[in-house]
Structures are given as structure tokens and as C-alpha cells.
Design an enzyme around this catalytic site. Sequence first.
Site, PDB file in Angstrom:
ATOM      1  N   ARG A   7       0.803  -1.299  -0.034  1.00  0.00           N
ATOM      2  CA  ARG A   7      -0.422  -0.318   0.117  1.00  0.00           C
ATOM      3  C   ARG A   7       1.095   1.755   0.508  1.00  0.00           C
ATOM      4  O   ARG A   7       1.653   1.420   1.020  1.00  0.00           O
ATOM      5  CB  ARG A   7      -1.689   0.128   1.483  1.00  0.00           C
ATOM      6  N   GLY A   8       0.950   2.173  -0.847  1.00  0.00           N
ATOM      7  CA  GLY A   8       2.101   3.017  -1.482  1.00  0.00           C
ATOM      8  C   GLY A   8       1.946   4.357  -0.420  1.00  0.00           C
ATOM      9  O   GLY A   8       3.170   4.746   0.172  1.00  0.00           O
ATOM     10  N   GLU A   9       0.426   5.063   0.817  1.00  0.00           N
ATOM     11  CA  GLU A   9       1.080   5.881   1.058  1.00  0.00           C
ATOM     12  C   GLU A   9       0.976   5.313   2.592  1.00  0.00           C
ATOM     13  O   GLU A   9       1.317   6.279   3.300  1.00  0.00           O
ATOM     14  CB  GLU A   9      -1.260   6.264   1.319  1.00  0.00           C
ATOM     15  N   ASP A  10       1.353   3.711   2.875  1.00  0.00           N
ATOM     16  CA  ASP A  10       2.167   3.319   4.155  1.00  0.00           C
ATOM     17  C   ASP A  10       3.116   3.176   4.395  1.00  0.00           C
ATOM     18  O   ASP A  10       4.003   3.718   5.102  1.00  0.00           O
ATOM     19  CB  ASP A  10       0.546   1.965   4.320  1.00  0.00           C
ATOM     20  N   THR A  11       4.187   3.063   3.165  1.00  0.00           N
ATOM     21  CA  THR A  11       5.353   2.308   3.117  1.00  0.00           C
ATOM     22  C   THR A  11       5.993   2.424   2.027  1.00  0.00           C
ATOM     23  O   THR A  11       7.220   2.308   2.082  1.00  0.00           O
ATOM     24  CB  THR A  11       5.234   0.387   3.110  1.00  0.00           C
ATOM     25  N   ARG A  12       5.423   2.964   1.326  1.00  0.00           N
ATOM     26  CA  ARG A  12       6.513   3.421  -0.673  1.00  0.00           C
ATOM     27  C   ARG A  12       8.011   4.305   0.234  1.00  0.00           C
ATOM     28  O   ARG A  12       8.482   3.942  -0.753  1.00  0.00           O
ATOM     29  CB  ARG A  12       5.354   3.941  -1.357  1.00  0.00           C
ATOM     30  N   GLY A  42      -8.923   3.866 -12.795  1.00  0.00           N
ATOM     31  CA  GLY A  42      -9.790   2.924 -12.517  1.00  0.00           C
ATOM     32  C   GLY A  42     -10.079   1.967 -11.965  1.00  0.00           C
ATOM     33  O   GLY A  42      -8.670   2.141 -10.453  1.00  0.00           O
ATOM     34  N   GLU A  90      -5.016  -6.905  -7.213  1.00  0.00           N
ATOM     35  CA  GLU A  90      -3.293  -7.749  -7.491  1.00  0.00           C
ATOM     36  C   GLU A  90      -2.809  -8.554  -6.502  1.00  0.00           C
ATOM     37  O   GLU A  90      -2.614  -9.352  -6.277  1.00  0.00           O
ATOM     38  CB  GLU A  90      -2.539  -6.316  -7.060  1.00  0.00           C
TER      39      GLU A  90
END
Length: 1108
Positions: free
Chosen positions: A24-29, A57, A91
Site C-alpha cells: 500500500r503506497g501511502e503506508d510504506t512506499r 480505474g 493485485e
Amino acid sequence: MTSASSSSHSSSKPWIYDVFLSFRGEDTRKNFTDHLYFAFKDAGINTFRDDNELRRGEDISTELLQAIQKSRISVIVFSENYANSRWCLEELVKIMECRRSCRQLVFPIFYDVDPSDVRKQTGSFAKAFAGHEERFVLQTDKGKVATWRMALTEAANLSGWDLRNVADGHEAKFIKKIVREISRELSSTYLFVAFYPVGINPRVQQLNFLLNAGSSEVCIVGIYGMGGIGKTTIAKAMYNELFHSFDGKCFLANVREISQQPDGHVKLQEQLLFDILKTDKIKIGNVDKGMNMIKERLHSRKVLLILDDIDKLDQLQAIAGSRDWFGSGSRIIVTTRDKHVLTVLGADRVYMAREMNDIEALELFSWHAFRTSHPVEDYKELSEQIVDYCGRLPLALEVIGSFLFGRSIVEWKSALEKLRRIPDDQIQKKLQISFDGLNDDTQKDIFLDISCYFIGMYKEYVLPILNGCDFFADIGLSVLTQRCLVSVNEKNKLIMHDLLRDMGREIVRAQSPNNPGRRSRLWIPEEVGDILRRNMGTEAIQGMAINLLKVNDMKVDVNVFCNLQNLRLLQLNHVKLAGGCEYLLRKLTWLCWHGFPLSFIPDGLYGENLVAIDMRHSNLRQVKNSKFLWKLKFLNLSHSHYLSRTPDFSRLPHLEKLKLKDCRSLVEVHNSIGYLDRLVLVNLKDCKQLRRLPSSFWKLKSIEILYLSGCSKFDELPEDLGDLESLTILHADDTAIRQVPSTIVRLKKLQDLSLCGCKGSTSATLPSRLMSWFLPRKIPNPTNLLPPSFHGLDRLTSLSLRGCNLSDDALPKDLGTLPSLTNLELDRNSFQSLPAGLSSLLRLTSLRLDDNTRLQTIPALPRNLDTLRASNCTSLERLPDISVASRMRLLYIANCPKLTEAPGLDKSRSISHIDMEGCYDISNTLRNSMHMGCFSGLVLPGNEIPALFNYKNEGASILFKLPEFDGRNLNGMNVCIVCSSHLEKEGTKQIRIKLTNYTKGFTKKFRAVAVNLVKSCEDHLWQGHISNNFFKLGSEDEVELIVDCMNTMTVKKTGVYLVYEQDQARLKAKRGLDSDDEAGSSCDNLLLAKRLRMETSPQNIEENMDVA
């Protein structure tokens, strides 16, 4: 594996990336995932990370989907807001699909989140899913949400890493550990399995079970089967499945070929040590040194060793001579064509690789022939023909499918026609390896004889014939069986894969491709006919077979046999012979000439080596043999309608089996039959003129089987019957026998006695006389056919007395003392009751009482009874306590109009089929109890769907929506129909049920089998239970159910009753079952459920179509 398109092992390096990172990008990117990504990169691990922070999308891009599919390992970083992202969840679903279909490795990382929250969707995950479910209100979208939940649960159950429990929460140490573990996984090398690995997964699962993975013992498992069956493919897939769990692993391929090379055993030993120890190339001076080195270096290591294509014991001894060479928990898998190698090795378990099923075979062929999972429409019929030709053998499907790829229909037809005459060379060479490896020429001759002449024949018939050819057939056939060249089926018949048969026949054809007369064996009708008509036989011919229709114009000359002096095997069914046979066929061992045209057998056919003569449907009137046939064991002259007397048996001293079935003119059996001290079988069925056998016959000590059924003038079994001390089967149905002598009880080995239709002599007892005065004229006088006692027949397992007009006092009172009896048939008799001791028949499983119109009561039942048939017992008022027979499955009591009660039926837990059609007086309480039960088949009188059924509709279909389950578990559903029969006689009605689940978007067909129904013009109810294990119905699913009776019945109404597990439990409690009953019943239910699942699996639905 049902789809071949997505195997992770479909090429030598099928992946692009080593690792796919899901997060999850906003958590751990910008923190944990970033550090992990660069740690992977520094370790040389090629990692895919999606850097696109702005997604549009909900569908995954093609690029991302390919990245998932082309990654060897997926690492999922579960964080607090992971489930908020629909993209992440989609995903994840794709990742789990790749894990199932491609065996992609998946490792979860729980970053500051509790694994149970992920697994159960609680905590922050619950909040996320509440939002998803609020947004997705349509049924199709709800299915998507359910899929996300399943993917999370599946992923959270995998082995991975939890930051809170590893390295005391230190991220740097945590990442270092993850990188180390992933590097270890990547250092292992997968084996290429197959371009299209169809059907491999279920076979791997079966083999995995045999390997007993949890045991610390060193386990050896063998995979054996014919060439081309897929043994190596299965072994490779098994290697890929297991190798991660071992300290060392080695797959030694082509052991047979390598061992034939100079120092082949040493090369194999060196390869084994190199693969496991990972050191520089090891040099071994000789085999003995290598054996010691393997033991010394590997005895403490847990290893996975696969030895592929072993054919000799010395290969095994050099590489894996003893279990103590390897460490605790090691697994050794051996593939071979020779089962005997595994026996000598002492393998713990063996797995026989079998042909593919029809669905798998067609799919594999389609992948090679069309590069899709199914045939192109115009080629479908041809494809099925070729799959049938290939016998579902993977090698043949691959070779022929690839050869036909891109070719026209005309070319396909031409190729198939050619294959049926000349096998494919690549397949032939592969299969012939097993033939070439046979130890001596006699074994090869046995194989060729079977492939040309004896497929489908009984083993005990063929072996003496081959022994008569001096082939030492007992040991020879054992070798062929162990090497998977020949099999013996459950009926003791010799069978062989069609391609092995063709391989053997091609070996013979290759002896002289252009001149059939110079081959050793002939079987093609056109070639045999041409040689016989033109008299072109040579001394090269050892066997010849032609099987013509009864009406044909083929006639051969009397001199046809003059050049066939080496002929051993001769089959000329319905061939006409012009004259006698002057040339003695001295080597002839097997003579099969159905429809033999002459009235006598010429001396030339009486070869001194004859073992079997089969002249069924002949024109023989007499058999006068002037020579002693010392080796003759089988004589079959059945259906020879003009034969009036048997031959003089004194010239056939070693005869073992005599078959004279349907010799309608036979009036005399020669007295010399009493001297045949090896005779074990005599079949005189339907010899309608035969009145008796010579007295000498009844002194024979060797007779085991005697068939007299249909000898309508045969009227006496003498007192000497008791001297047939070896007799195991006596069938004398529909004879004129008046009384069975009491000496029958001396037949201590008798297992099967059938006297159906024997009316016997009129009983002379006073009660019987009185009964005959008062009985209506339509009922024949009762008889005293049977002896007063059966005491002594301790091995009798089957007793058939149908239609014998037996009265109450005609049945021996000690009928219940037969300790081995399993089958008792008493249909169509005149008794009102049965002996009280039937309950003592503890091994009785089947009791038939159909059409006993005077029968009023049935005594207590044996506790192990499986089937009770008592249909058309029009005087029967009450059944015994059914619950006593705790293993009963089938109850057929149709058309018993006076029957009112069936005590214990509502308590029975084992019954699966009930037929009570025509039982109009049964109580409503009993009827309702049965409607609530889960029977596979239930037939009752009636024209209305019972009130308890939740859903009802006119006609053969019903559309309904399931309710909320409210915490209940759906066991299944009872389906009930009101129907009327189209059949004009009693028969079995076929019923299919098709269910379409509109909510989940699938259709399934369930085949149920209705019980035998009596002829009736009345409407009746059929009810069957279908487990939810098959249809997988869920809460609020919208479904349509259609009943198809295949034109045998008209369905007027349909109903469905939902059965919940909780309701079943309450019903059990209401029945008052104690804990012991519950335990036993649950075991029965498990077995029943297992059988039901097998019968209704998609693979078996069509295969079971003929079962009734």
C-alpha cells in the site's frame, strides 16, 4: 492442473523478475518498502515495484498483470490501510491465482498489523470492508468483495514474517532476515516439467500423500508404469513441489541410458554428490568407493533424491543401496517400467502412473494440435477419434498432436488411417524400449502372442496354451506384468494398452513388411484371407487368426495347411473348409474354429500338442478322436446343435474344462468322463435333451463347477452328489429335478447353490395335503424340493431358490444356521412366513423376496443386511424393525398395497434408496419422516409435493432465491418431483438435475439414479438429496433447478426443501439416538458423502452415465 497456459515451469526460465512487491503506497512506499526494495536490489534480486502512485480505474494494467505472472516470488506487505485500496486487493487476487495455477511462491509480511486482522478481516480491515460492501450493492460486485476476503484469508494463512515477532521489531534486522530467506529460495532451481502440464496437479497430490512428508523415516516411493505414461513428468513436478524442504536435492535423469555408458554408475554417483554437496566436481575411482563416499557424506543430511528410469537393481545399489546412507526425513523417488525392481528394493509405497482421463487427454492433445485448451469446432470429432487411438497416453497425445498442428482435415484423416496400420515411429521407439529389455525370447514370444491373439481372454485359459508352446508362461507373464507391458484386470482377463498392442504388432509386421507370408504371426483379415485363398503360407508362420461373420463366402482348400508346419496358434472363425485336412499340424497348440463346417474333426487337426479346442457353433455330429491328446485341457463345443454324443474321454486324459452349453441334441455323456481326474468345470447349460449324467461322473473328486441350468429334462440329482467333494458351484435352474438329496450337506466346499424354477415333487406331508385342498387352484401344490436340513454347508455364500413354489414347511428350519451366507434369493414362492432364524445370518447382505404374493410377515432382519427387496408382496402388512439392520442402504418394497408400517425406518441412518411406490396405506407420520430425510433416492405414491417443501412449481423447473442463512450451514437440498412413467414395463428411470446459479454465474449437472420402479399408471413422487458440497450454494443465491428424466417420465411438479446441518442435528436428537449410534452413523455418512462426491464430480458425471 486443468489449464496448461500458466505453469511456472513451462520453460527453462519462465520468469522475468525474481520478486514482485505488493504494498500500500501511502503506508510504506517511502519507508519500509523502499528499504526492502533496495535491500533486494543490493542482493542481486531482480524485483518489480510499481512506482505509479496515481491509479485510475479498478482494473489492473496489462503491464502489472504480466509482472505478477512473470515473477518467481511475490512478497506482500500487509499494512494498516492495505485493504482500503481496491487496486491492492485486485493485485492480491491475481497473486493468489498465480500461486494456485503456477505454484508461484508467496510470502506475506505483516508490517505493524496483526495477522489475525488480515485473516479474519477485523480491526482496520473490517472498517475497510464495510466501506467496500456499502459501495458494492449489486450481486456481481458482492461476489468481487467475497473474492477479496478469500484472497486475504488465504494469504494470511501462509508462512511469512511478522515485524512484531522478528528481531524485536528492528526493521533493519527484519529486512536482512527477509532478504536472506528470499535469496535461499532463489538459489534453488526448478525443473522444466512440460509445455502444457495438464492433469499433473492431482497426480502430484496423490504421490505427496504416499510420501508421508511428516515422517522422520527415510521413505522410498516408486512410480511405475508403461513407457510414455508420464512417470518422469510427475517426478519432476514432485521435485519442484518438495525440494525447498530438504538440505540437499538431486534429480538423476535417464539413469538407464547413463548406466549403459562406460563408467556409467560412477558418473551417476559423482553427479549425486555434486548436486547435494555443491562442491567442485567430485572424482570417484570406482563404484565401490562411490558407494562408501555417498554413505559417509550424506548419512546426516535430509535429502530429496529422484532416480529416473531405473531398469536394473545394480543401478539402485550403486546410488541408493541402503536407507542408512541418507539422513532422517530423506525421500527417495524411483521411476521405472519394472515393478519388480521396486519390490526387490523394498519400496515403502508404490504409485502406478495411469492414463489420463478423457477430459485431460482431449485438453492435452488440443494444446499441442491447436495451441488452445479445446479442439477447433470442425476438428472436434477427428480429435476425439485420435485421442481414442492414443489411449489417453500422454506421449502419444503430444507427439501426434504436434505432428498434426496446422494441417488440414484431409491430412488429419489420412494420418489417422495410416496410424491405424503403421504406428508412429517416435512412439514406437519409446515403447519398444520395454520390449527390447526383456530377458529372453520366450518372454518376447509371450508378449507378441498376447498382443496379436489373446487380449481380453482369461489368464487361466491363455497360460496353459503358452506353456504348451514351451514358453514358461507363468514366470514370463509375471515379468510382462511387472514391466507394465501386460495387465490382468479385476475379471482376471489379459489386457494391454492399445499402443503397446500396436507396438507388438508392428514388431511382427517389420519382420517382412511387404510379404505377410514370411511373418511369424498374422491377424489382419485381408492378409490372412489372401494367404488362405492363394495357399501362400510358409513355415515362418506360427500364428494365424481371422474372425469372420457367420455369413460369408470364404472357403479354403484342403491343402491350405501343407506349408504351415510350424503353426502353433490357429483361429479360423466361420471359415469354410473344402474337404478334410490331410496334413498333420504337429505343433498346433490352440485351435479356435467357431462355426466349424464339417460334421467331424479330421485327423490332421488332432495335433499332439493341442491344449485348447474351441469349436463353438460347429456342425459337428460326432467327435471320434483316434489319437490320445495328452495335453488337451480345454474342450469347448458349445452351441453345436447337431452334436448328440460326447467324445470318448479316455483319449483326453488331462482334460480340465468341458463346455457343451446349448448342445440341443446332446442325449448322452460318455461314461469315460468318470476317469478325468483333473476335470474341474462342466458346463451343460441348456442341453435340453439330456436326462442324466453317467454314474461314474458323480465319483469325481476334482469337479469344482457344474452348470445344469436349462436342462429341462434333467430330473435327478443322485445320492452320490455328496461325493463331489471339491464342488463349489452348482447351478441347476429350470431343470426337472424333483428333490435335492440330503447328501448335499457333505459338500463342505459348496459356495453357490442355485435351483431357481425347480418345482420339485409334491409334498406328501399331512399339513401340505390339507393346504393343497384349501388353496385356490391358481396356486400350485407346494413341494419338498429341499432336504430337511442345510447343516454342514458352512461355506455356502449364495442360495438362489426363486420360483420354486416353496411353502412354509418346505424351507429347512435351520436356514438361519448357514454361517457364510451373504445372498439369499427367495422370490416367487408360496410361503406365508419365513423361518425365524434369519436374524442369525450375520453375514447376509442381500435378501430378495419379490413377488411372494402370500407372504404376510418377515421375521427379524440380520444386522448386517445391505439390501432388502420385497416388491409385489401384495399380502405383506408390516415390516420388521428396519433399524436393527444398521447397515441397510437399499429398501425396495414397491407395490405392497397392504403395508401400513415400517418400524424403525424413521431411525435408520444408513438407508440411501427407498422404493415404496404403490404402498398406498403407509401412515402420514412415516411419510413425513421420510420426506425430511436425506435419501439419494426415494419413491412414494402421491400426486402433490409435500407441504414442508420450501419452493414448489408446476412442471420440471423451479426458480427460487435462497434465504439468509442466519448462521446456519446448508447441508444440501431435497428435490421432489411428481411424475408418471412412459415405460411399459418395470425398469430404472434415469434422472438428471441441472442447476444454474445466476448469482455466481455457473451451471452444474448432477446425475441422480432413480430406483427400479414397477409398472404403474399412477402418479408417484421421486425425491433425492443433493449435498451442497456439489452445488456450493450461498446465502441469497438466485438459482434455477431443472429436472430431466431423459424421456422416461413426465415431470408434473417440482419442489425443493432446504436441509440445514442444524436441522439435521435436531432431527437426530428427536430420534433419540445415543452417542454410540451417532459415532457409527457419522462414519457411515462420511463414507456416503465421499461416494456421493466421487459420483457427482465433473470428471465422473459422464463416466457414471451407465450406472443404474
